[in-house]
Design a protein around this motif. Structure first.
Motif, short mmCIF file in Angstrom:
data_model
loop_
_atom_site.label_atom_id
_atom_site.label_comp_id
_atom_site.label_asym_id
_atom_site.label_seq_id
_atom_site.Cartn_x
_atom_site.Cartn_y
_atom_site.Cartn_z
N MET A 216 -0.21 62.78 73.53
CA MET A 216 0.42 63.73 74.42
C MET A 216 -0.54 64.07 75.57
O MET A 216 -1.70 64.40 75.33
N ALA A 217 -0.06 63.99 76.78
CA ALA A 217 -0.88 64.26 77.96
C ALA A 217 -0.97 65.77 78.22
O ALA A 217 0.01 66.49 78.05
N VAL A 218 -2.14 66.20 78.61
CA VAL A 218 -2.35 67.59 78.95
C VAL A 218 -2.28 67.73 80.47
O VAL A 218 -2.94 66.99 81.19
N THR A 219 -1.47 68.64 80.96
CA THR A 219 -1.34 68.87 82.40
C THR A 219 -2.42 69.85 82.84
O THR A 219 -2.47 70.97 82.33
#
Length: 59
Positions: A1-4
């Motif tokens: 999951m990418a962190v913004t």
């Protein structure tokens, strides 16, 4: 999951760039904004085509 990243985190990284890279980045951002703006303007010209009565042809 990418962190913004937050805006502040992005700014901290951007402000570390050399001036030449900043100039390139600004040009790319401006191009992106122009494209998005033109697409939004163009969408208004097609609203008349969104006629629910013509949806009978989609069946």
């Amino acid at each position: 999951m990418a962190v913004t990243p937050s805006i502040e985190e992005i700014k901290a990284v951007i402000f570390q760039l050399p001036i030449e890279e900043l100039i390139k980045l600004i040009a790319e951002i401006e191009e992106r904004l122009e494209t998005v703006t033109m697409m939004q303007v163009a969408e208004t010209g097609f609203k008349e085509w969104n006629d629910p009565e013509e949806d009978i042809y989609n069946d």
